[in-house]
Design a protein around this motif. Structure first.
Motif, PDB file in Angstrom:
ATOM      1  N   GLY A  44       0.763  -1.342   0.069  1.00 33.81           N
ATOM      2  CA  GLY A  44       0.167  -0.004   0.098  1.00 33.81           C
ATOM      3  C   GLY A  44       0.904   1.058   0.080  1.00 33.81           C
ATOM      4  N   ALA A  45       0.105   2.268   0.009  1.00 34.66           N
ATOM      5  CA  ALA A  45       0.887   3.698   0.234  1.00 34.66           C
ATOM      6  C   ALA A  45      -0.080   4.677   0.516  1.00 34.66           C
ATOM      7  N   THR A  46       0.471   5.696   0.959  1.00 35.26           N
ATOM      8  CA  THR A  46      -0.207   6.935   1.383  1.00 35.26           C
ATOM      9  C   THR A  46       0.122   8.257   0.276  1.00 35.26           C
ATOM     10  N   ASP A  47      -0.681   9.343   0.160  1.00 30.69           N
ATOM     11  CA  ASP A  47      -0.475  10.215  -0.771  1.00 30.69           C
ATOM     12  C   ASP A  47       1.015  10.526  -0.752  1.00 30.69           C
ATOM     13  N   ASP A  48       1.437  11.705  -1.556  1.00 32.88           N
ATOM     14  CA  ASP A  48       3.011  12.095  -1.929  1.00 32.88           C
ATOM     15  C   ASP A  48       3.296  12.845  -0.456  1.00 32.88           C
ATOM     16  N   PHE A  49       2.401  13.099   0.420  1.00 29.68           N
ATOM     17  CA  PHE A  49       2.942  13.840   1.481  1.00 29.68           C
ATOM     18  C   PHE A  49       2.764  13.004   2.843  1.00 29.68           C
ATOM     19  N   GLY A  50       2.029  11.693   2.802  1.00 33.09           N
ATOM     20  CA  GLY A  50       1.780  10.870   3.811  1.00 33.09           C
ATOM     21  C   GLY A  50       0.671  11.238   4.532  1.00 33.09           C
ATOM     22  N   PHE A  51      -0.212  12.022   4.226  1.00 34.84           N
ATOM     23  CA  PHE A  51      -1.398  12.584   5.121  1.00 34.84           C
ATOM     24  C   PHE A  51      -2.589  11.321   5.092  1.00 34.84           C
ATOM     25  N   ALA A  52      -2.853  10.641   3.987  1.00 34.09           N
ATOM     26  CA  ALA A  52      -3.883   9.672   3.839  1.00 34.09           C
ATOM     27  C   ALA A  52      -3.573   8.601   3.093  1.00 34.09           C
ATOM     28  N   ALA A  53      -4.010   7.292   3.467  1.00 29.50           N
ATOM     29  CA  ALA A  53      -3.711   5.932   2.583  1.00 29.50           C
ATOM     30  C   ALA A  53      -4.406   6.203   1.343  1.00 29.50           C
ATOM     31  N   THR A  54      -3.950   5.790   0.359  1.00 32.98           N
ATOM     32  CA  THR A  54      -4.608   5.891  -0.948  1.00 32.98           C
ATOM     33  C   THR A  54      -4.743   4.738  -1.732  1.00 32.98           C
ATOM     34  N   LYS A  55      -3.628   3.795  -1.491  1.00 30.77           N
ATOM     35  CA  LYS A  55      -3.634   2.530  -2.266  1.00 30.77           C
ATOM     36  C   LYS A  55      -3.584   1.465  -1.458  1.00 30.77           C
ATOM     37  N   ASP A  56      -4.416   0.245  -1.853  1.00 26.22           N
ATOM     38  CA  ASP A  56      -4.394  -0.867  -0.943  1.00 26.22           C
ATOM     39  C   ASP A  56      -4.713  -0.665   0.408  1.00 26.22           C
ATOM     40  N   ILE A  57      -5.572   0.025   0.864  1.00 31.94           N
ATOM     41  CA  ILE A  57      -5.862   0.681   2.256  1.00 31.94           C
ATOM     42  C   ILE A  57      -6.100  -0.690   2.978  1.00 31.94           C
ATOM     43  N   VAL A  58      -5.414  -0.602   4.309  1.00 36.23           N
ATOM     44  CA  VAL A  58      -5.696  -1.603   5.255  1.00 36.23           C
ATOM     45  C   VAL A  58      -6.159  -1.306   6.495  1.00 36.23           C
ATOM     46  N   SER A  59      -7.435  -1.870   6.849  1.00 38.60           N
ATOM     47  CA  SER A  59      -7.981  -1.470   8.273  1.00 38.60           C
ATOM     48  C   SER A  59      -7.567  -2.172   9.147  1.00 38.60           C
ATOM     49  N   VAL A  60      -7.742  -1.737  10.379  1.00 36.60           N
ATOM     50  CA  VAL A  60      -7.228  -2.522  11.621  1.00 36.60           C
ATOM     51  C   VAL A  60      -8.084  -3.976  11.521  1.00 36.60           C
ATOM     52  N   HIS A  61      -9.097  -3.958  11.032  1.00 36.43           N
ATOM     53  CA  HIS A  61      -9.580  -5.327  11.045  1.00 36.43           C
ATOM     54  C   HIS A  61      -9.160  -5.982   9.959  1.00 36.43           C
ATOM     55  N   ASP A  62      -8.691  -5.584   8.887  1.00 29.37           N
ATOM     56  CA  ASP A  62      -7.874  -6.436   7.949  1.00 29.37           C
ATOM     57  C   ASP A  62      -6.484  -6.854   8.636  1.00 29.37           C
ATOM     58  N   LEU A  63      -5.936  -5.890   9.456  1.00 31.03           N
ATOM     59  CA  LEU A  63      -4.643  -6.458   9.966  1.00 31.03           C
ATOM     60  C   LEU A  63      -5.004  -7.363  10.743  1.00 31.03           C
ATOM     61  N   HIS A  64      -6.042  -7.225  11.844  1.00 35.07           N
ATOM     62  CA  HIS A  64      -6.267  -8.526  12.772  1.00 35.07           C
ATOM     63  C   HIS A  64      -6.633  -9.748  11.788  1.00 35.07           C
ATOM     64  N   ALA A  65      -7.404  -9.735  10.943  1.00 36.62           N
ATOM     65  CA  ALA A  65      -7.936 -10.920  10.136  1.00 36.62           C
ATOM     66  C   ALA A  65      -6.799 -11.619   9.509  1.00 36.62           C
ATOM     67  N   THR A  66      -5.741 -10.760   8.948  1.00 40.32           N
ATOM     68  CA  THR A  66      -4.635 -11.326   8.277  1.00 40.32           C
ATOM     69  C   THR A  66      -3.794 -11.990   9.658  1.00 40.32           C
ATOM     70  N   MET A  67      -3.416 -11.288  10.691  1.00 42.55           N
ATOM     71  CA  MET A  67      -2.714 -12.050  11.610  1.00 42.55           C
ATOM     72  C   MET A  67      -3.478 -13.317  12.190  1.00 42.55           C
ATOM     73  N   LEU A  68      -4.577 -13.241  12.556  1.00 40.43           N
ATOM     74  CA  LEU A  68      -5.237 -14.573  12.810  1.00 40.43           C
ATOM     75  C   LEU A  68      -4.979 -15.681  11.652  1.00 40.43           C
ATOM     76  N   HIS A  69      -5.205 -15.234  10.552  1.00 43.75           N
ATOM     77  CA  HIS A  69      -4.999 -16.292   9.319  1.00 43.75           C
ATOM     78  C   HIS A  69      -3.523 -16.737   9.661  1.00 43.75           C
ATOM     79  N   LEU A  70      -2.560 -16.139   9.847  1.00 40.36           N
ATOM     80  CA  LEU A  70      -1.062 -16.520   9.947  1.00 40.36           C
ATOM     81  C   LEU A  70      -1.072 -17.530  11.119  1.00 40.36           C
ATOM     82  N   LEU A  71      -2.085 -17.366  12.173  1.00 40.27           N
ATOM     83  CA  LEU A  71      -2.064 -18.137  12.953  1.00 40.27           C
ATOM     84  C   LEU A  71      -2.845 -19.463  12.937  1.00 40.27           C
ATOM     85  N   GLY A  72      -3.361 -19.434  11.940  1.00 42.46           N
ATOM     86  CA  GLY A  72      -4.292 -20.690  11.548  1.00 42.46           C
ATOM     87  C   GLY A  72      -5.467 -20.712  11.795  1.00 42.46           C
ATOM     88  N   LEU A  73      -6.186 -19.337  12.009  1.00 40.79           N
ATOM     89  CA  LEU A  73      -7.594 -19.048  12.566  1.00 40.79           C
ATOM     90  C   LEU A  73      -8.290 -18.363  11.379  1.00 40.79           C
TER      91      LEU A  73
END
Length: 451
Positions: free
Chosen positions: A393-422
């Protein structure tokens, strides 16, 4: 009365194994994952207060070009009054074979960049510490929910019944919203984190009442067996109330910890070259304890920067971020290297980050710090099953907002649980008439982050 005590003690001896089974198997026994895991345990390095992504892992060269000027397309709404763009006072350069940019703040940590996946497109919900801490730790910024560590403990149990499954270390006191960061809420109480104040290194200060002032272990065991026999009957009369069950389990765990905690937390048993690598600071000691806990089967360890919100640098960011990063950089590098050398990194999932990032614009009136930024920030994963040497992913040219392949906290949790086999959609707990889960009705696994 003595006769009654003798009678109930005999009964306690007969029921001791049943009481211990009740105390250990219901909430903490190791359980199989939903599918083959890539990681067995989690370490969460929490930079509470909100580290600046544009000064650490998200290089924005245009900040130097437009330093002091307004955002070309206008400012996002900020919590406090802000001014023009502020260049990073720290040098960035490319690291490792992947060539990912990291600032000088994490010179030592960046030696492991090819083992790390940098997520540069994180988003939170609001620019306030309390709800953002709850979101990052519990998946909900407003309502009382179980913490991530509690969910992992509930889903997988622990491999060591003599130590807590979930440990939270914070030197000097509690972070903002204190114990709610590692609570179990409506999950069994045994799933909550066990807090340690790691400003102390002496075992009796680190873990209060770890040694009985007069009774030896055999006497304590007899005393506890009697108590647990009464508790077992008490629990049966109350339809196995989860709060009572948790209290019973806590008694049992407190007793068993005496036999193993002294070994796990005694850093004097480590050789000199290990101490030299980690350093003799608080964070070095925290991470050395963490490695020793992982080796002994602890499932989830959360390591905080300190009480309050140390990374919340609205003013004097250059001085304060430099000091904070210097305290962490060497210990993190030593920790990752130590895990790798011992063959533990491949099965340990490490998360580094805060509850949000910081604005690319300077905060008034001092204009030498940054405000809270939930629109876009960075964190990184390393270890078990992680796509190393990768920036997502990426933020804009100045780093203010996520603009590409945005990851929510829920996405992060889902991914980490997946790595744990859950499976985050299958890891549920029925409460108040409906099934709850860490990700609620949100979240998707970010496949690109997985090796």
């Amino acid at each position: 009365m003595l006769g009654l005590a003798s009678l109930t003690h005999d009964e306690a001896l007969r029921d001791a194994s049943a009481a211990e089974n009740l105390a250990t198997r219901s909430s903490l026994a190791a359980r199989p994952a939903h599918f083959a895991p890539k990681a067995d345990r989690v370490v969460h390095l929490f930079m509470n207060g909100g580290p600046s992504h544009v000064d650490t892992f998200d290089y924005k060269p245009l900040l130097e070009k437009y330093h002091g000027q307004s955002m070309p397309e206008g400012n996002f709404r900020t919590e406090r009054l802000t001014g023009g763009l502020m260049k990073s006072p720290f040098r960035f350069r490319q690291r490792g074979e992947s060539g990912l940019y990291v600032s000088e703040l994490f010179e030592q940590t960046s030696k492991f960049i090819d083992d790390m996946a940098i997520i540069r497109s994180m988003q939170a919900e609001v620019p306030n510490h309390e709800p953002s801490l709850m979101l990052m730790n519990c998946g909900d910024g407003r309502l009382p929910r179980p913490s991530f560590g509690a969910w992992v403990t509930y889903g997988l149990g622990t491999q060591n019944q003599n130590l807590p499954a979930f440990v939270a270390m914070c030197p000097g006191g509690y972070p903002i919203v204190s114990t709610r960061n590692w609570r179990s809420a409506f999950l069994p109480g045994a799933c909550q984190g066990t807090y340690l104040d790691t400003q102390h290194s002496d075992l009796e200060k680190l873990i209060e009442n770890i040694r009985h002032p007069s009774l030896k272990l055999t006497g304590q065991r007899e005393q506890l067996d009697l108590t647990q026999a009464f508790n077992k009957k008490h629990l049966e009369l109350r339809a196995h109330d989860p709060k009572l069950e948790s209290r019973i389990q806590s008694f049992e765990l407190a007793f068993r910890m005496q036999t193993e905690a002294e070994d796990a937390f005694d850093l004097s048993r480590e050789p000199k070259h290990i101490h030299d690598a980690y350093g003799n600071g608080t964070h070095g000691n925290q991470l050395l304890i963490t490695r020793r806990l992982l080796e002994r089967g602890v499932r989830f360890v959360q390591v905080w920067s300190g009480a309050g919100q140390p990374w919340d640098n609205h003013n004097d960011l250059e001085k304060l971020h430099r000091k904070l990063a210097a305290d962490w950089d060497r210990p993190i590098a030593a920790f990752l290297g130590d895990l790798k050398q011992r063959g533990l990194l491949d099965s340990t999932l490490v998360l580094w980050g805060g509850e949000f990032g910081r604005t690319p614009v300077a905060e008034r009136p001092a204009l030498n710090g940054r405000d809270h930024n939930h629109y876009g920030f960075s964190c990184w994963l390393a270890g078990g099953g992680v796509h190393g040497g990768y920036a997502h992913g990426a933020t804009d040219d100045f780093g203010f907002a996520a603009t590409k392949d945005i990851v929510s906290v829920h996405d992060l949790h889902a991914t980490m649980l997946h790595l744990l086999g859950l499976d985050h959609e299958r890891l549920t707990y029925r409460y108040a008439g409906r099934d709850f889960r860490l990700t609620d009705v949100h979240g998707k696994v970010v496949r690109e982050l997985i090796a």
